[in-house]
Design a protein around this motif. Structure first.
Motif, PDB file in Angstrom:
ATOM      1  N   LEU A 113       0.811  -1.229   0.000  1.00  0.00           N
ATOM      2  CA  LEU A 113       0.000   0.000   0.000  1.00  0.00           C
ATOM      3  C   LEU A 113       0.840   1.273   0.000  1.00  0.00           C
ATOM      4  O   LEU A 113       0.388   2.305  -0.482  1.00  0.00           O
ATOM      5  CB  LEU A 113      -0.938   0.024   1.223  1.00  0.00           C
ATOM      6  N   ARG A 114       2.067   1.172   0.546  1.00  0.00           N
ATOM      7  CA  ARG A 114       2.888   2.387   0.667  1.00  0.00           C
ATOM      8  C   ARG A 114       4.167   2.333  -0.163  1.00  0.00           C
ATOM      9  O   ARG A 114       4.899   3.315  -0.248  1.00  0.00           O
ATOM     10  CB  ARG A 114       3.230   2.634   2.140  1.00  0.00           C
ATOM     11  N   GLY A 115       4.442   1.167  -0.757  1.00  0.00           N
ATOM     12  CA  GLY A 115       5.620   1.044  -1.618  1.00  0.00           C
ATOM     13  C   GLY A 115       6.944   1.147  -0.884  1.00  0.00           C
ATOM     14  O   GLY A 115       7.961   1.532  -1.469  1.00  0.00           O
ATOM     15  N   LEU A 116       6.973   0.770   0.401  1.00  0.00           N
ATOM     16  CA  LEU A 116       8.204   0.871   1.183  1.00  0.00           C
ATOM     17  C   LEU A 116       9.119  -0.333   0.932  1.00  0.00           C
ATOM     18  O   LEU A 116       8.657  -1.421   0.561  1.00  0.00           O
ATOM     19  CB  LEU A 116       7.883   0.972   2.676  1.00  0.00           C
ATOM     20  N   ASP A 117      10.414  -0.139   1.160  1.00  0.00           N
ATOM     21  CA  ASP A 117      11.417  -1.190   0.970  1.00  0.00           C
ATOM     22  C   ASP A 117      11.554  -1.970   2.276  1.00  0.00           C
ATOM     23  O   ASP A 117      12.223  -1.526   3.211  1.00  0.00           O
ATOM     24  CB  ASP A 117      12.755  -0.542   0.581  1.00  0.00           C
ATOM     25  N   ILE A 118      10.910  -3.136   2.356  1.00  0.00           N
ATOM     26  CA  ILE A 118      10.943  -3.910   3.600  1.00  0.00           C
ATOM     27  C   ILE A 118      12.183  -4.799   3.709  1.00  0.00           C
ATOM     28  O   ILE A 118      12.278  -5.637   4.606  1.00  0.00           O
ATOM     29  CB  ILE A 118       9.654  -4.742   3.779  1.00  0.00           C
ATOM     30  N   SER A 119      13.162  -4.582   2.802  1.00  0.00           N
ATOM     31  CA  SER A 119      14.464  -5.214   2.984  1.00  0.00           C
ATOM     32  C   SER A 119      15.408  -4.254   3.723  1.00  0.00           C
ATOM     33  O   SER A 119      16.530  -4.609   4.053  1.00  0.00           O
ATOM     34  CB  SER A 119      15.080  -5.605   1.634  1.00  0.00           C
ATOM     35  N   VAL A 123      13.536   0.635   8.026  1.00  0.00           N
ATOM     36  CA  VAL A 123      12.087   0.571   7.756  1.00  0.00           C
ATOM     37  C   VAL A 123      11.442  -0.506   8.624  1.00  0.00           C
ATOM     38  O   VAL A 123      10.423  -0.281   9.282  1.00  0.00           O
ATOM     39  CB  VAL A 123      11.822   0.282   6.254  1.00  0.00           C
ATOM     40  N   VAL A 124      12.049  -1.705   8.645  1.00  0.00           N
ATOM     41  CA  VAL A 124      11.493  -2.832   9.413  1.00  0.00           C
ATOM     42  C   VAL A 124      11.486  -2.513  10.904  1.00  0.00           C
ATOM     43  O   VAL A 124      10.499  -2.782  11.599  1.00  0.00           O
ATOM     44  CB  VAL A 124      12.267  -4.138   9.116  1.00  0.00           C
ATOM     45  N   MET A 125      12.575  -1.933  11.416  1.00  0.00           N
ATOM     46  CA  MET A 125      12.657  -1.595  12.845  1.00  0.00           C
ATOM     47  C   MET A 125      11.594  -0.575  13.239  1.00  0.00           C
ATOM     48  O   MET A 125      10.979  -0.666  14.305  1.00  0.00           O
ATOM     49  CB  MET A 125      14.050  -1.052  13.198  1.00  0.00           C
ATOM     50  N   GLN A 126      11.381   0.388  12.374  1.00  0.00           N
ATOM     51  CA  GLN A 126      10.373   1.414  12.654  1.00  0.00           C
ATOM     52  C   GLN A 126       8.971   0.788  12.715  1.00  0.00           C
ATOM     53  O   GLN A 126       8.189   1.082  13.622  1.00  0.00           O
ATOM     54  CB  GLN A 126      10.424   2.512  11.585  1.00  0.00           C
ATOM     55  N   ILE A 127       8.678  -0.087  11.765  1.00  0.00           N
ATOM     56  CA  ILE A 127       7.366  -0.753  11.737  1.00  0.00           C
ATOM     57  C   ILE A 127       7.209  -1.642  12.973  1.00  0.00           C
ATOM     58  O   ILE A 127       6.151  -1.647  13.618  1.00  0.00           O
ATOM     59  CB  ILE A 127       7.206  -1.578  10.443  1.00  0.00           C
ATOM     60  N   ALA A 128       8.267  -2.392  13.317  1.00  0.00           N
ATOM     61  CA  ALA A 128       8.214  -3.273  14.492  1.00  0.00           C
ATOM     62  C   ALA A 128       7.958  -2.462  15.768  1.00  0.00           C
ATOM     63  O   ALA A 128       7.137  -2.843  16.606  1.00  0.00           O
ATOM     64  CB  ALA A 128       9.516  -4.063  14.612  1.00  0.00           C
ATOM     65  N   SER A 129       8.642  -1.332  15.892  1.00  0.00           N
ATOM     66  CA  SER A 129       8.464  -0.462  17.076  1.00  0.00           C
ATOM     67  C   SER A 129       7.035   0.045  17.174  1.00  0.00           C
ATOM     68  O   SER A 129       6.453   0.110  18.258  1.00  0.00           O
ATOM     69  CB  SER A 129       9.421   0.728  17.024  1.00  0.00           C
ATOM     70  N   GLN A 130       6.467   0.396  16.035  1.00  0.00           N
ATOM     71  CA  GLN A 130       5.103   0.959  16.012  1.00  0.00           C
ATOM     72  C   GLN A 130       4.054  -0.032  16.499  1.00  0.00           C
ATOM     73  O   GLN A 130       3.011   0.379  17.013  1.00  0.00           O
ATOM     74  CB  GLN A 130       4.755   1.434  14.595  1.00  0.00           C
ATOM     75  N   ILE A 131       4.323  -1.337  16.363  1.00  0.00           N
ATOM     76  CA  ILE A 131       3.320  -2.306  16.827  1.00  0.00           C
ATOM     77  C   ILE A 131       3.664  -2.887  18.201  1.00  0.00           C
ATOM     78  O   ILE A 131       3.015  -3.823  18.665  1.00  0.00           O
ATOM     79  CB  ILE A 131       3.109  -3.441  15.804  1.00  0.00           C
ATOM     80  N   GLY A 132       4.698  -2.336  18.845  1.00  0.00           N
ATOM     81  CA  GLY A 132       4.981  -2.720  20.228  1.00  0.00           C
ATOM     82  C   GLY A 132       6.119  -3.703  20.438  1.00  0.00           C
ATOM     83  O   GLY A 132       6.265  -4.279  21.514  1.00  0.00           O
ATOM     84  N   ILE A 133       6.954  -3.905  19.413  1.00  0.00           N
ATOM     85  CA  ILE A 133       8.113  -4.791  19.561  1.00  0.00           C
ATOM     86  C   ILE A 133       9.325  -3.955  19.962  1.00  0.00           C
ATOM     87  O   ILE A 133       9.539  -2.862  19.430  1.00  0.00           O
ATOM     88  CB  ILE A 133       8.381  -5.553  18.245  1.00  0.00           C
ATOM     89  N   ASP A 134      10.110  -4.478  20.893  1.00  0.00           N
ATOM     90  CA  ASP A 134      11.330  -3.807  21.337  1.00  0.00           C
ATOM     91  C   ASP A 134      12.370  -3.926  20.216  1.00  0.00           C
ATOM     92  O   ASP A 134      12.902  -5.014  19.965  1.00  0.00           O
ATOM     93  CB  ASP A 134      11.836  -4.471  22.626  1.00  0.00           C
ATOM     94  N   ALA A 135      12.631  -2.819  19.547  1.00  0.00           N
ATOM     95  CA  ALA A 135      13.518  -2.831  18.375  1.00  0.00           C
ATOM     96  C   ALA A 135      14.932  -3.282  18.740  1.00  0.00           C
ATOM     97  O   ALA A 135      15.590  -3.969  17.944  1.00  0.00           O
ATOM     98  CB  ALA A 135      13.550  -1.453  17.724  1.00  0.00           C
TER      99      ALA A 135
END
Length: 199
Positions: A113-119, A123-135
């Motif tokens: 939906l946003r065309g982000l580079d999930i490699s 990017v991955v750390m930011q997304i993980a942090s947003q859902i409550g995972i300790d980066a």
């Protein structure tokens, strides 16, 4: 408790739809259903490659699925396909916190939906942090190599079960022999899975 083990890849639109369906089932069954994320990469190459015509055709065909309209999904055609290993390891890590489905959905949203580079680790750390995972804990787990072993084992097990495509699932009663689990290949709707799930 019912357990669904799901193999999926973050560049596969049908894997995306399956994740949304599993979220709906999780909301319905609550603590009676456990979802376990298993890893499999469709494009196991380092660096970025252009999507093939068959990938683009598959993506276009996927847009006719009812779930696309129901969820108001505006799927973007990715400019490039890349290594999803980091995303796979991160979602495997989230299994231990009961957040694998939530992180998987967030990564799929980011990619389709946003065309982000999930490699990209940032990017991955930011997304993980947003859902409550300790980066920081995730970063440490990624660096010590343990997650890599698990993801490699998942990919080998996918082949052992003889699955022919993604998404793929094993469905059964938790703590029973894996041999008693029903193997399912291909995207299934909520209605289709409700008919399959043990009563």
């Amino acid at each position: 408790m019912i357990q669904i083990q799901v193999w999926a890849d973050f560049e596969c639109p049908y894997s995306y739809f399956q994740t949304i369906v599993l979220e709906k089932l999780q909301a319905r069954y609550q603590e009676r259903l456990e979802i376990v994320w298993r890893a499999f990469e469709l494009t196991p190459v380092e660096g970025n490659i252009l999507p093939t015509q068959s990938y683009i055709d598959n993506l276009e065909a996927s847009k006719s699925e009812p779930i696309v309209v129901q969820e108001n999904l505006e799927l973007l055609t990715p400019k490039t396909l890349s290594y999803t290993w980091l995303a796979q390891e991160s979602v495997y890590f989230a299994n231990s916190q009961g957040l694998s489905l939530k992180l998987a959905r967030a990564l799929f949203d980011a990619f389709f939906l946003r065309g982000l580079d999930i490699s990209n680790e940032e990017v991955v750390m930011q997304i993980a942090s947003q859902i409550g995972i300790d980066a920081q804990r995730l970063k440490n787990a990624l660096e010590n190599g343990e997650l890599t072993k698990h993801v490699m084992a998942d990919e080998q097990e996918f082949k052992t079960y003889g699955f022919q495509g993604l998404p793929a699932m094993l469905i059964g009663e938790k703590n029973f022999s894996p041999r008693s689990f029903m193997p399912i290949t291909g995207y299934k709707t909520v209605e289709e899975l409700l008919k399959i799930l043990p009563r």
